[in-house]
Scaffold this motif. Structure first.
Motif, PDB file in Angstrom:
ATOM      1  N   ASN A 174       0.955  -1.178  -0.040  1.00 29.91           N
ATOM      2  CA  ASN A 174      -0.026   0.078  -0.120  1.00 29.91           C
ATOM      3  C   ASN A 174       0.881   1.423  -0.005  1.00 29.91           C
ATOM      4  O   ASN A 174       1.552   1.526   0.846  1.00 29.91           O
ATOM      5  N   ASP A 203     -10.907  -6.902   3.044  1.00 33.29           N
ATOM      6  CA  ASP A 203     -11.406  -5.535   3.186  1.00 33.29           C
ATOM      7  C   ASP A 203     -10.106  -4.907   3.428  1.00 33.29           C
ATOM      8  O   ASP A 203      -9.955  -3.709   2.801  1.00 33.29           O
ATOM      9  N   HIS A 220     -13.619   3.301  -1.388  1.00 38.56           N
ATOM     10  CA  HIS A 220     -13.638   1.863  -0.748  1.00 38.56           C
ATOM     11  C   HIS A 220     -14.669   1.595  -0.105  1.00 38.56           C
ATOM     12  O   HIS A 220     -15.237   0.213  -0.013  1.00 38.56           O
ATOM     13  N   ASN A 249      -9.908  -4.535  12.390  1.00 44.43           N
ATOM     14  CA  ASN A 249     -10.787  -3.542  12.059  1.00 44.43           C
ATOM     15  C   ASN A 249     -11.325  -3.373  10.857  1.00 44.43           C
ATOM     16  O   ASN A 249     -12.013  -2.589  10.259  1.00 44.43           O
ATOM     17  N   ASN A 250     -10.615  -4.277  10.010  1.00 40.04           N
ATOM     18  CA  ASN A 250     -10.827  -4.295   8.649  1.00 40.04           C
ATOM     19  C   ASN A 250     -10.737  -2.803   8.004  1.00 40.04           C
ATOM     20  O   ASN A 250     -11.545  -2.253   7.262  1.00 40.04           O
ATOM     21  N   TYR A 251      -9.571  -2.122   8.382  1.00 37.73           N
ATOM     22  CA  TYR A 251      -9.069  -0.836   7.722  1.00 37.73           C
ATOM     23  C   TYR A 251      -8.771  -1.114   6.166  1.00 37.73           C
ATOM     24  O   TYR A 251      -7.891  -1.686   5.862  1.00 37.73           O
ATOM     25  N   GLY A 252      -9.619  -0.428   5.346  1.00 41.28           N
ATOM     26  CA  GLY A 252      -9.215  -0.364   3.916  1.00 41.28           C
ATOM     27  C   GLY A 252      -7.828   0.451   3.709  1.00 41.28           C
ATOM     28  O   GLY A 252      -7.543   1.158   4.484  1.00 41.28           O
ATOM     29  N   PRO A 253      -7.189  -0.054   2.468  1.00 46.45           N
ATOM     30  CA  PRO A 253      -5.978   0.730   2.380  1.00 46.45           C
ATOM     31  C   PRO A 253      -6.022   2.194   2.191  1.00 46.45           C
ATOM     32  O   PRO A 253      -5.084   3.185   2.490  1.00 46.45           O
ATOM     33  N   SER A 254      -7.096   2.819   1.989  1.00 51.74           N
ATOM     34  CA  SER A 254      -7.308   4.198   1.719  1.00 51.74           C
ATOM     35  C   SER A 254      -7.880   5.070   3.297  1.00 51.74           C
ATOM     36  O   SER A 254      -8.159   6.136   3.149  1.00 51.74           O
ATOM     37  N   ASN A 255      -8.190   4.010   4.058  1.00 56.09           N
ATOM     38  CA  ASN A 255      -8.860   4.552   5.295  1.00 56.09           C
ATOM     39  C   ASN A 255      -7.903   5.655   6.171  1.00 56.09           C
ATOM     40  O   ASN A 255      -6.608   5.052   6.652  1.00 56.09           O
ATOM     41  N   LEU A 310      -6.244   3.772   9.329  1.00 54.13           N
ATOM     42  CA  LEU A 310      -5.235   2.938   9.055  1.00 54.13           C
ATOM     43  C   LEU A 310      -3.747   3.834   9.180  1.00 54.13           C
ATOM     44  O   LEU A 310      -3.037   3.314   9.897  1.00 54.13           O
ATOM     45  N   LEU A 311      -3.876   4.825   8.636  1.00 54.06           N
ATOM     46  CA  LEU A 311      -2.724   5.543   8.654  1.00 54.06           C
ATOM     47  C   LEU A 311      -2.361   6.364   9.956  1.00 54.06           C
ATOM     48  O   LEU A 311      -1.325   6.310  10.444  1.00 54.06           O
ATOM     49  N   ARG A 329      -3.552   5.014  13.186  1.00 51.04           N
ATOM     50  CA  ARG A 329      -3.115   4.013  13.832  1.00 51.04           C
ATOM     51  C   ARG A 329      -1.573   3.745  13.487  1.00 51.04           C
ATOM     52  O   ARG A 329      -0.805   3.545  14.428  1.00 51.04           O
ATOM     53  N   THR A 330      -0.999   3.718  12.220  1.00 50.55           N
ATOM     54  CA  THR A 330       0.299   3.059  11.970  1.00 50.55           C
ATOM     55  C   THR A 330       1.102   4.401  12.434  1.00 50.55           C
ATOM     56  O   THR A 330       2.091   3.921  12.854  1.00 50.55           O
ATOM     57  N   LYS A 331       0.727   5.631  12.254  1.00 51.32           N
ATOM     58  CA  LYS A 331       1.805   6.661  12.807  1.00 51.32           C
ATOM     59  C   LYS A 331       1.771   6.488  14.291  1.00 51.32           C
ATOM     60  O   LYS A 331       3.023   6.770  14.927  1.00 51.32           O
TER      61      LYS A 331
END
Lengths: 559, 191
Positions: free
Chosen positions: A306, A353, A451, B84-90, B93-94, B96-98
């Motif tokens: 990604n 997902d 999405h 949580n099933n975060y999609g790649p553009s969510n 997600l960004l 949480r990773t940060k």
């Protein structure tokens, strides 16, 4: 190593096709063979138990009605069990009765071989329901699909008016294929650490002294038939990504081969019935060609990762690991994703997902085409439907009379095939549009933007293709989703199945026309191309606009 | 036709009993008889013989002196499973990773972020992943060495010893079981 381990699985699959196909042909050809001595007595005992006095051939109508009756009876009893599971035995965790619309959805989901799950197995089902409803329907729905496919093949390859006896096919599919295979695979899986117990949820004190609950149960016996029957409904919410369902690389490969080998050998079975094995290999090659393109796409896309995550300065060389398990990594996850949606199993070992946009496009597209191997029987029927359509289109283009397997293709068959082809996009795109128009539908989206479109589209595609995997972030356990997806699954399963049986019924009564120089050959390399072309053109014309709004738009905006 | 209705109902009952009751019970019996350890969830015992978890189910470690597993939105609660099933553009997600990367920097000042493997800052599919990649174990060694007083050399040897290869040398990925690794680490700390 990634490509090597994928290649080894592919080679093993190819090696399995012929022996397995021969075995399946012998089971259903009704010619006497050696296995009768082992299974014959058991089957005669079952015939007596169910009160089947004579096993005469059935017309397509009788075959279809009997199939529907049996499925209806199974569904009705299962619904009752789910509604009163709290007072039935084998409920050590004290699970309550399941709510009406969720029970409706669950029963349809399993009787149609879809296994879309709006519940979580750990908390919503007693062990008795897991066994008597879920595992049972995993057998019966697979046997139903298998029987229908065999009846269809008999119809287009033989003469008379009978497609065979449904009850006989249904019983034999259990006794000679699914039950013995399931017992063997269950034992192998237990040997490789998959649990099989009736004790209740474990409570342990962890290394740091905290309390941890661990849900457990008769997992292995469900796991085996879940894949063999291309069902896909997990014992746990996380399905085959749960370490109890799929603890290592070897179990992953066994699960892949379990769900893939039978659908992949069906084209060979068809070739045997057609008394022209090349016919079977043509269908098989077309399926495999499409599959390899899809597999390569999801593998490279996930390995590439990604872009948003890759730009954070961490070591992202492993690929997109969100929603994936360490023991599978990218290769075994990508292969599993490609196979589960090709064989329309719907089991997942990583969260679809969370796939990269193009990676997520692969399962979506395979379910839209619904003929790249396909589930128990449905895939072969769909591919042969495309073959007939391909003959029709190509035959007309070069001015040849459309004939398939020595029979003229006439308006009645083409009308039925048109119904079977059109119902699929209709029940995907129609409900998707309705879901976006209402708050009941669009309120369930958990990932905003493009999405979110993919999430809704995926849910209905998976229902219509009787796959059952999901973009699971979608909050789908509401009356709206339970009822709409329930109806889509029903229509997706039975409308095309009945239409195809009707096609077989009209083929079986036709006069055979001798092959001439003007006949379009359907057993050579060229026809593989025609077949693949027909599938892709129909698929692209129907679904490209929807795909462009979902995964493709998301891919372009991720940068 | 009427006959077929009766056969259909009787067939349903027969197959519910056969596939839904006899089959799973027979499998359970055979599994419990011949492979009880696997059939009961591959439980892990400590030196005192007490059950401390399952080798297949990951655990939460609050003490930074232990090797940490992957991100789990369900905090390794094995009563459930999933993510949580975060999609790649969510955007979540960004975010949480940060946050995970910031927390990593604070806890591991000696290791550059460029060496932090993606597997350590992503949520597993099951939320119960019992493994980390060998690289994910290696990068935690400087921190654990400082907190436990064990030498980096000892810890490298431990990680190497605990690394499992691919199955049959071919399938799946090399991995380290975090619970078994930490169990060994605990034994070394108390020595």
């Amino acid at each position: 190593m990634g490509i090597v381990q994928i290649a080894v699985v592919l080679v093993v699959l190819v090696l399995l096709v012929k022996p397995l196909g021969t075995y399946v042909y012998n089971v259903f050809s009704n010619e006497p063979n050696r296995t009768d001595r082992i299974f014959g007595p058991v089957e005669r005992w079952i015939y007596r138990l169910i009160g089947l006095r004579n096993r005469e051939g059935m017309t397509w109508k009788k075959y279809a009605i009997t199939l529907l009756l049996t499925n209806a009876a199974l569904a009705f009893i299962s619904y009752l069990i789910l509604r009163i599971q709290s007072i039935l035995p084998l409920n050590p965790n004290g699970v309550g009765a399941m709510e009406e619309t969720l029970s409706f959805n669950t029963v349809i989901s399993f009787i149609t071989n879809t296994n879309l799950q709006h519940y979580s197995g750990e908390s919503s089902l007693s062990y008795f329901s897991q066994m008597a409803v879920i595992m049972m329907m995993m057998f019966t729905s697979a046997a139903t699909g298998f029987s229908a496919a065999i009846a269809f093949v008999r119809g287009i390859t033989s003469r008379g008016n009978s497609l065979g006896n449904f009850f006989e096919d249904f019983v034999k599919a259990h006794t000679r294929i699914f039950l013995p295979a399931a017992i063997v695979v269950t034992m192998i899986l237990v040997g490789l650490d998959v649990p099989q117990t009736l004790q209740s949820t474990l409570t342990v004190t962890t290394l740091e002294g905290a309390m941890q609950n661990i849900a457990i149960g008769p997992v292995a016996s469900l796991e085996s038939i879940k894949h063999l029957g291309t069902n896909g409904g997990g014992f746990f919410g996380a399905n085959s990504s749960h370490p109890f369902e799929n603890p290592n690389g070897l179990t992953n490969v066994i699960e892949i081969l379990s769900m893939w080998a039978l659908p992949a050998s069906l084209p060979y079975v068809y070739g045997r019935f057609a008394r022209n094995r090349k016919q079977g290999w043509v269908v098989y090659s077309a399926m495999m060609a499409l599959f390899l393109v899809f597999l390569a796409t999801v593998y490279t896309s996930e390995l590439h990762g990604n872009p948003v995550m890759n730009s954070l300065g961490i070591d992202a060389s492993q690929g997109s690991m969100e929603g994936k398990e360490v023991r599978f990594g990218i290769p075994q996850s990508a292969l599993f994703t490609a196979v589960t949606t090709a064989a329309t199993t719907g089991t997942v070992n990583n969260m679809h997902d969370t796939l990269t946009p193009l990676g997520g496009l692969v399962p979506l597209a395979q379910m839209m085409l619904n003929c790249v191997f396909g589930g128990k029987g449905a895939g072969l029927m769909n591919m042969l439907m495309y073959a007939i359509l391909g003959v029709f289109i190509a035959g007309l283009m070069v001015g040849r009379t459309p004939e398939f397997l020595g029979r003229k293709i006439e308006p009645r068959e083409m009308k039925l095939i048109a119904i079977a082809i059109l119902i699929h996009p209709l029940i995907i795109l129609g409900p998707t549009a309705i879901a976006f128009l209402t708050d009941l539908g669009s309120g369930a989206i958990s990932n905003a933007g493009f999405h979110g479109i993919s999430q809704v589209l995926y849910e209905y595609t998976s229902s219509a293709a009787n796959n059952g995997s999901g973009f699971e972030g979608l909050a789908d356990n509401t009356s709206f989703w339970n009822i709409t997806t329930g109806l889509v699954m029903l229509l997706g399963r039975y409308v095309s199945m009945i239409a195809m049986l009707a096609v077989a019924g009209s083929f079986v009564r036709k006069q055979w026309v001798p092959e001439t120089i003007g006949t379009l050959k359907t057993d050579n390399r060229w026809f593989v191309g025609i077949l693949v072309g027909t599938v892709l053109i129909i698929g692209a014309l129907t679904f490209l606009p929807a795909i462009a709004l979902g995964p493709i738009a998301e891919h372009l905006t991720l940068g | 036709m009427k006959n077929n209705v009766f056969v259909a109902i009787r067939a349903s009952i027969v197959f519910i009993v056969l596939c839904g009751i006899l089959y799973p019970l027979a499998c359970t019996g055979l599994a419990q008889l011949f492979m009880p350890s696997q059939a009961n969830g591959s439980l892990v015992h400590n030196a005192e013989g007490e059950v401390i978890g399952s080798a297949l189910i990951g655990q939460q470690y609050d003490n930074p002196a232990y090797f940490q597993g992957r991100v789990s939105s369900i905090d390794y609660n094995g009563a459930g499973s999933g993510s949580n099933n975060y999609g790649p553009s969510n955007p979540e997600l960004l975010q949480r990773t940060k946050d995970s990367i910031e927390a990593w920097k604070t806890a591991n000042p000696d290791v550059p972020v460029s060496e932090l493997p993606i597997a350590l800052v992503t949520n597993s599919g099951s939320g119960l992943d019992p493994h980390i990649t060998p690289a994910s174990a290696e990068v935690q060694i400087p921190r654990i060495s400082k907190l436990t007083g064990l030498s980096q050399q000892q810890l490298h040897e431990l990680v190497e010893e605990q690394t499992e290869g691919r199955d049959l040398g071919l399938f799946g990925e090399p991995r380290v079981n975090v619970l078994e690794l930490n169990l060994k680490l605990q034994a070394m700390m108390t020595q």
